[in-house]
Design a protein around this motif. Structure first.
Motif, PDB file in Angstrom:
ATOM      1  N   LYS A 142     -18.029  18.050  59.928  1.00  0.00           N
ATOM      2  CA  LYS A 142     -17.070  19.137  59.690  1.00  0.00           C
ATOM      3  C   LYS A 142     -16.593  19.163  58.243  1.00  0.00           C
ATOM      4  O   LYS A 142     -16.367  20.240  57.688  1.00  0.00           O
ATOM      5  CB  LYS A 142     -15.887  19.011  60.653  1.00  0.00           C
ATOM      6  N   ASN A 143     -16.437  17.976  57.655  1.00  0.00           N
ATOM      7  CA  ASN A 143     -15.998  17.924  56.253  1.00  0.00           C
ATOM      8  C   ASN A 143     -17.058  18.495  55.308  1.00  0.00           C
ATOM      9  O   ASN A 143     -16.736  18.918  54.201  1.00  0.00           O
ATOM     10  CB  ASN A 143     -15.699  16.483  55.836  1.00  0.00           C
ATOM     11  N   SER A 188     -14.570  24.891  63.709  1.00  0.00           N
ATOM     12  CA  SER A 188     -15.729  24.300  63.026  1.00  0.00           C
ATOM     13  C   SER A 188     -15.262  23.462  61.831  1.00  0.00           C
ATOM     14  O   SER A 188     -16.044  22.737  61.237  1.00  0.00           O
ATOM     15  CB  SER A 188     -16.704  25.386  62.564  1.00  0.00           C
ATOM     16  N   THR A 189     -13.970  23.591  61.481  1.00  0.00           N
ATOM     17  CA  THR A 189     -13.386  22.683  60.487  1.00  0.00           C
ATOM     18  C   THR A 189     -12.735  21.544  61.279  1.00  0.00           C
ATOM     19  O   THR A 189     -12.967  21.431  62.479  1.00  0.00           O
ATOM     20  CB  THR A 189     -12.329  23.408  59.619  1.00  0.00           C
ATOM     21  N   ASN A 190     -11.898  20.773  60.644  1.00  0.00           N
ATOM     22  CA  ASN A 190     -11.300  19.658  61.391  1.00  0.00           C
ATOM     23  C   ASN A 190     -10.034  20.051  62.150  1.00  0.00           C
ATOM     24  O   ASN A 190      -9.251  19.205  62.549  1.00  0.00           O
ATOM     25  CB  ASN A 190     -11.025  18.488  60.457  1.00  0.00           C
ATOM     26  N   LEU A 217     -19.455  20.853  56.296  1.00  0.00           N
ATOM     27  CA  LEU A 217     -20.067  22.049  56.867  1.00  0.00           C
ATOM     28  C   LEU A 217     -19.360  23.324  56.403  1.00  0.00           C
ATOM     29  O   LEU A 217     -18.132  23.421  56.449  1.00  0.00           O
ATOM     30  CB  LEU A 217     -20.000  21.961  58.413  1.00  0.00           C
ATOM     31  N   LYS A 276     -16.361  14.343  62.460  1.00  0.00           N
ATOM     32  CA  LYS A 276     -15.518  14.517  61.268  1.00  0.00           C
ATOM     33  C   LYS A 276     -16.362  14.670  59.994  1.00  0.00           C
ATOM     34  O   LYS A 276     -16.115  15.578  59.192  1.00  0.00           O
ATOM     35  CB  LYS A 276     -14.553  13.335  61.140  1.00  0.00           C
TER      36      LYS A 276
END
Lengths: 438, 309
Positions: free
Chosen positions: B73-74, A276-278, B76, B70
């Motif tokens: 996600k940055n 859920s992150t990059n 969240l 992206k």
């Protein structure tokens, strides 16, 4: 990416049970097996040495006198002149002890002590000797008859070895067999000589010649001990062998841990949270691959340093060792990749359990990690070349023997090929898993 | 900020999410309320990019996250239902790792960790391994790890499951603080009191569909319920509840142990009818409370099922 690798390394290095298995167990087993099986290997830097007890069941003086009478009686039937036994020149006991067992090259390999049967048994049961050699009753008498008359009496030298040291026993049997062969060859030659002499009516002078023959020169000239190893190669001691064997076996536990830790990530949902992150799924897997590689490098370095300082193992060529560590780490990480894929596919610790408690053990047996591969049947020896642990063990043993790089290249290529197969199959399965996760 | 359009997701023949759409603006706190298996977690997993929708779009600040995730996600902070931490590492190690995973730069990381540790109340235990923490502390750390990068959108998937009331209170207060700072929040739970406490907007989900949405008052207004009566009685509870349910002024009845909850659609004159039923069945009334209708009553009224079915 570095963050994930550091985390994986922290996880494995904070797992005491894992560290005990991958770092401590090989050290303990090398120490135990190295000491226990020391007699089955050469000692580092020197040749094989075995201690034996020799039991004389014959009575030298009585048998010599009896032989003197018997030889004279037999020879009087063949030759006209009087023949006296010269015990200084032909002494069977001297031939056995001085000319054979004390021969410089034999003495390098066999230390003997002459004892009675009771003491010999005690020494053998205390493992102070590897074998008892029993020189039978009538040995002196029979030897005189065999050397000086046309007759031949059977002499049976017995070798009793300790059941825990079967290889040493066989080597000692080999020594006495060669002694027996030389004596037999001498006796046969002598008989042929006597038969030919009688055909040409030269019996008198021939018996005289035989009686004056120096049999010790026969033994001296025929017994030569060549080195036990191939020319230019170092002998392998038990500590050398088992350091390489345990190292090449225990590094595979690291592959198991890659699967186990990946399943932890899946169970605790940390992998899902990471995605859920990059961070990508492939990065999580790559981190496990790198963690396995670094763990194997650590294991190998610890084992090699330990063997160097604890058992004085000479690793001969550090560049070769370095290359081998890297290639073996790659091979283990490649297997780790497949284990990760299988673990995720089955979503169960059963894959890890099966790998560590069954597959590694079977591979270890087939690869020569417990029992030297040379004593295995031919097909297992061939098979072991294609088993990664067997392949890695061979490479380390070759390095310890002092082989050069060109001799190792086929073994390296074999290992790289096996690794490539594991990487391709593991990646293929993981791509499917990744798609399902996506 | 976030726009969900006609989201669908099936597992085999089971439709987990069946055409969900909603919008969420900056600073709003949205509660997804529904029983287990309603489709809340699947919806959240799709918003967090962990699952791919079979159909529909998710737009974050106007950008389709299936084309580029992206930016989402940055921004969240995702708090999964499970305690997604590394138990053999310390609290500090976990915070450092998740901070770096969320791209907090090294310079700011320790300051952020200090702030977050204060908010979640585990500052004194940061050097201890997570496996030695209580369930409540693990849950709080689980939340803390998602806060380090100051996300503009936080998703909480049932963050209070299986913990003691004190830790639950602490977690709810922490989330309230986060929302007060302007963070947009999606919060799922099947505890209606948590949703009532935190959320400015509520969606009731059942069988993969949104069956109602709005503020609590708007949801109550969707039903005919005027009051809720809680009766503590002894006697044949089942028969009594069944008879009360047949009264014309009653919308629905639930019961457990010796408590009967009655949702009423007309005014107070009906209370006498209820008490008559109790005495007719030889029941003994221990206590009686008259309350404003809650979300559980709304859910029951709208679906005919209890939230914890």
């Amino acid at each position: 990416m570095i963050n994930i690798i550091l985390k994986d390394l922290k996880l494995i290095f904070s797992d005491r049970k894992a560290l005990a298995i991958v770092l401590l167990m090989p050290i303990i087993l090398t120490t135990i097996l190295g000491f226990a099986l020391a007699n089955n290997f050469t000692t580092a830097g020197s040749s094989f040495i075995a201690n034996i007890a020799v039991v004389k069941e014959y009575e030298k003086n009585i048998e010599s006198e009896r032989a003197d009478e018997e030889v004279s009686r037999i020879l009087s039937q063949y030759a006209s002149g009087e023949i006296n036994l010269d015990t200084d020149l032909l002494d069977p006991e001297n031939i056995l002890f001085k000319d054979f067992l004390d021969l410089e090259e034999v003495a390098k390999a066999i230390n003997y002590q002459i004892v009675d049967m009771e003491n010999a048994n005690q020494l053998l049961s205390d493992k102070k000797v590897s074998a008892i050699v029993i020189i039978p009753e009538n040995f002196i008498f029979d030897m005189y008859i065999n050397f000086l008359t046309p007759f031949r009496n059977n002499i049976s030298i017995k070798v009793v070895s300790h059941p825990d040291m079967p290889y040493t026993g066989r080597i000692i049997e080999g020594f006495f067999q060669s002694f027996s062969d030389i004596i037999s060859a001498s006796i046969i030659s002598k008989n042929i000589l006597l038969e030919e002499a009688s055909r040409f009516d030269l019996t008198d002078s021939t018996f005289d010649l035989v009686n004056n023959l120096d049999f010790s020169t026969l033994v001296n000239s025929q017994i030569t001990i060549t080195d036990y190893t191939i020319e230019g190669k170092n002998p392998i001691s038990s500590f050398m062998y088992y350091t390489a064997a345990m190292l090449s076996m225990f590094i595979f536990f690291s592959a198991g841990y890659a699967g186990k830790y990946m399943l932890h990530e899946h169970e605790y949902q940390t992998s899902m949270r990471l995605m859920s992150t990059n961070v990508k799924f492939s990065q999580i897997i790559l981190s496990k691959f790198i963690m396995t590689t670094l763990l194997v490098i650590t294991q190998s370095t610890v084992m090699i340093l330990f063997s160097r300082f604890a058992f004085s193992v000479n690793w001969v060529s550090m560049p070769q060792v370095f290359v081998t560590i890297l290639i073996s780490a790659l091979a283990v990480a490649a297997i780790g990749l497949l284990i990760i894929a299988l673990t995720l596919k089955h979503n169960s610790y059963k894959v890890y359990d099966a790998f560590t408690s069954f597959i590694i053990q079977v591979f270890a047996l087939l690869g020569g990690n417990f029992i030297p591969i040379e004593v295995m049947p031919g097909f297992i020896q061939t098979l072991s070349e294609y088993i990664p642990n067997g392949s890695i063990l061979r490479i380390y043993v070759r390095i310890l023997e002092g082989s050069n790089f060109s001799e190792l290249i086929p073994l390296y290529l074999n290992l790289v090929l096996v690794s490539a197969v594991f990487i391709v199959s593991g990646t293929f399965m993981l791509r499917k898993e990744g798609r399902q996760n996506a | 900020m976030l726009k969900i359009e006609n989201l669908h997701k099936s597992y085999g023949k089971t439709k987990a999410v069946d055409g969900i759409s909603f919008e969420l603006n900056q600073g709003e706190v949205l509660g997804l309320l529904g029983p287990n298996g309603a489709g809340k977690s699947t919806t959240i997993a799709m918003i967090s990019t962990l699952l791919k929708p079979d159909q529909g779009r998710i737009l974050f600040n106007g950008e389709d996250i299936q084309k580029s995730s992206k930016a989402l996600k940055n921004n969240l902070g995702y708090v999964p239902q499970e305690i997604a931490l590394y138990p053999t590492l310390t609290g500090m190690d976990n915070l450092v790792f998740w901070g770096r995973a969320n791209q907090v730069n090294k310079k700011d990381l320790h300051k952020r960790i200090e702030n977050v540790a204060n908010i979640i109340g585990i500052k004194d235990r940061l050097k201890d391994k997570v496996e030695t923490y209580s369930g409540g502390m693990k849950r709080r750390l689980n939340i803390g790890c998602a806060m380090l990068h100051n996300p503009s959108l936080m998703i909480f998937d049932e963050p209070t499951v299986g913990i003691d009331p004190q830790s639950r209170r602490h977690i709810l207060d922490s989330i309230k603080d986060i929302s007060d700072n302007g963070t947009t929040i999606i919060y799922t739970s099947h505890y209606m009191e948590e949703v009532e406490f935190l959320c400015s907007k509520i969606l009731i989900i059942d069988r993969g569909k949104i069956i109602a949405g709005g503020t609590k008052d708007e949801l109550v207004a969707l039903t005919k319920i005027e009051k809720q009566v809680h009766l503590e009685i002894t006697g044949n509870i089942e028969n009594i509840a069944d008879s009360i349910n047949k009264l014309a002024s009653v919308d629905s009845v639930t019961f457990s142990d010796n408590l009967i909850k009655v949702s009423m659609i007309s005014n107070s004159t009906s209370y006498i009818e209820i008490l008559t039923v109790v005495t007719d069945h030889d029941g003994k009334l221990l206590s009686m409370d008259i309350k404003e209708p809650d979300l559980e009553a709304v859910f029951l009224s709208l679906t005919g099922r209890e939230l914890r079915d």
